[in-house]
Design an enzyme around this catalytic site. Structure first.
Site, short mmCIF file in Angstrom:
data_model
loop_
_atom_site.label_atom_id
_atom_site.label_comp_id
_atom_site.label_asym_id
_atom_site.label_seq_id
_atom_site.Cartn_x
_atom_site.Cartn_y
_atom_site.Cartn_z
N PRO A 9 22.80 -74.14 -5.03
CA PRO A 9 22.77 -75.26 -5.96
C PRO A 9 24.14 -75.88 -6.26
O PRO A 9 25.13 -75.17 -6.39
CB PRO A 9 22.17 -74.66 -7.24
N ASN A 10 24.13 -77.19 -6.34
CA ASN A 10 25.28 -78.02 -6.71
C ASN A 10 26.34 -78.13 -5.63
O ASN A 10 27.30 -78.89 -5.77
CB ASN A 10 25.91 -77.54 -8.04
N ARG A 17 32.18 -82.75 -7.34
CA ARG A 17 31.95 -81.79 -8.41
C ARG A 17 33.25 -81.05 -8.77
O ARG A 17 33.86 -80.43 -7.89
CB ARG A 17 30.93 -80.79 -7.88
N TYR A 22 36.81 -76.98 -7.00
CA TYR A 22 36.19 -76.93 -5.66
C TYR A 22 36.85 -77.85 -4.64
O TYR A 22 36.43 -77.88 -3.48
CB TYR A 22 34.70 -77.26 -5.78
N ASN A 71 26.68 -69.06 0.44
CA ASN A 71 27.23 -69.34 -0.88
C ASN A 71 26.04 -69.70 -1.76
O ASN A 71 25.53 -70.82 -1.71
CB ASN A 71 28.24 -70.49 -0.83
N ALA A 74 25.41 -70.57 -8.33
CA ALA A 74 25.13 -69.83 -9.57
C ALA A 74 24.02 -68.79 -9.39
O ALA A 74 23.94 -67.82 -10.17
CB ALA A 74 24.77 -70.80 -10.69
N HIS A 77 24.72 -65.01 -9.45
CA HIS A 77 24.85 -64.22 -10.68
C HIS A 77 23.51 -63.95 -11.35
O HIS A 77 23.45 -63.28 -12.37
CB HIS A 77 25.78 -64.95 -11.66
N ASP A 84 16.60 -59.54 -2.89
CA ASP A 84 15.47 -58.91 -2.18
C ASP A 84 15.26 -59.56 -0.81
O ASP A 84 14.96 -58.86 0.17
CB ASP A 84 14.18 -59.03 -3.01
N GLU A 95 28.71 -62.90 1.90
CA GLU A 95 28.70 -63.68 0.65
C GLU A 95 30.01 -64.46 0.54
O GLU A 95 31.08 -63.88 0.72
CB GLU A 95 28.56 -62.72 -0.53
N HIS A 97 32.39 -67.44 -1.66
CA HIS A 97 32.64 -68.32 -2.81
C HIS A 97 33.91 -69.12 -2.56
O HIS A 97 34.89 -68.58 -2.03
CB HIS A 97 32.77 -67.51 -4.10
N ILE A 98 33.86 -70.36 -2.94
CA ILE A 98 35.01 -71.24 -2.78
C ILE A 98 36.10 -70.85 -3.79
O ILE A 98 37.27 -70.72 -3.45
CB ILE A 98 34.57 -72.72 -2.98
N SER A 99 35.67 -70.65 -5.02
CA SER A 99 36.62 -70.27 -6.07
C SER A 99 36.75 -68.76 -6.16
O SER A 99 35.90 -68.03 -5.63
CB SER A 99 36.14 -70.83 -7.42
N ARG A 104 37.54 -66.57 -13.29
CA ARG A 104 36.77 -67.54 -14.08
C ARG A 104 35.98 -66.84 -15.20
O ARG A 104 36.28 -65.70 -15.54
CB ARG A 104 35.88 -68.34 -13.13
N ARG A 108 30.61 -64.93 -14.28
CA ARG A 108 30.73 -65.07 -12.81
C ARG A 108 31.29 -63.81 -12.14
O ARG A 108 31.45 -63.75 -10.94
CB ARG A 108 31.64 -66.26 -12.46
#
Ligand code: DQA
Length: 146
Positions: A9-10, A17, A22, A71, A74, A77, A84, A95, A97-99, A104, A108
């Site tokens: 998402p996003n 954004r 990001y 990625n 959200a 988390h 599953d 996995e 993540h950009i940040s 943060r 997170r």
């Protein structure tokens, strides 16, 4: 080699954004560079803002790709259902993540999906995706020599 990138998402709003977190680069622009960097790898891409669609994609690709770069945004988390799904398939997932999520907000700091992944890369901006692909390639070539 065939690798599936899944963005949650996003992440369709990359470049627009929260650019201080990001970056200003669009995903389309970055994906072109990524594909050029790995000419021998087929890189498929999927993005969804919907948890169920991400799960459906994991089921669809989770038995025949050489790796998944995920990625989950959200959902990282919150989503036991994505965890599953990852545990239900055989393709290894990294996995991403950009940040740097640990710099943060505290919510997170915990990833629900990590136990379903072979590894974790975060904090390197969009370059995190390249590093994840490098890791999958290195793992695959190590598996071939074992
Ligand atoms: C993110 C980090 C998540 O906490 C956040 O919800 C995102 C993006 C990252 O790439 O840094 O949507 O996964």
């Amino acid at each position: 080699m065939r690798i599936q990138i899944i963005n949650g998402p996003n992440l369709n709003l990359l470049g627009v954004r929260e650019p201080t977190i990001y970056g200003k680069r669009t995903w389309e622009d970055y994906l072109k560079e990524l594909r050029a960097r790995f000419p021998k790898v087929r890189i498929d891409y999927f993005q969804s803002n919907t948890e169920g669609e991400i799960i459906d994609k994991i089921h669809e690709v989770g038995f025949d790709r050489d790796g998944i770069v995920l990625n989950a945004g959200a959902y990282t988390h919150t989503s036991i259902a994505i965890l599953d799904a990852l545990k239900s398939v055989s393709t290894p997932t990294v996995e991403v993540h950009i940040s740097n999520v640990y710099q943060r907000e505290e919510f997170r700091h915990h990833s629900i999906i990590s136990p379903g992944c072979v590894g974790f890369i975060g904090g390197f901006g969009l370059d995190s995706y390249r590093l994840a692909i490098e890791a999958l390639l290195a793992n695959a070539s190590q598996a071939r020599t074992e």
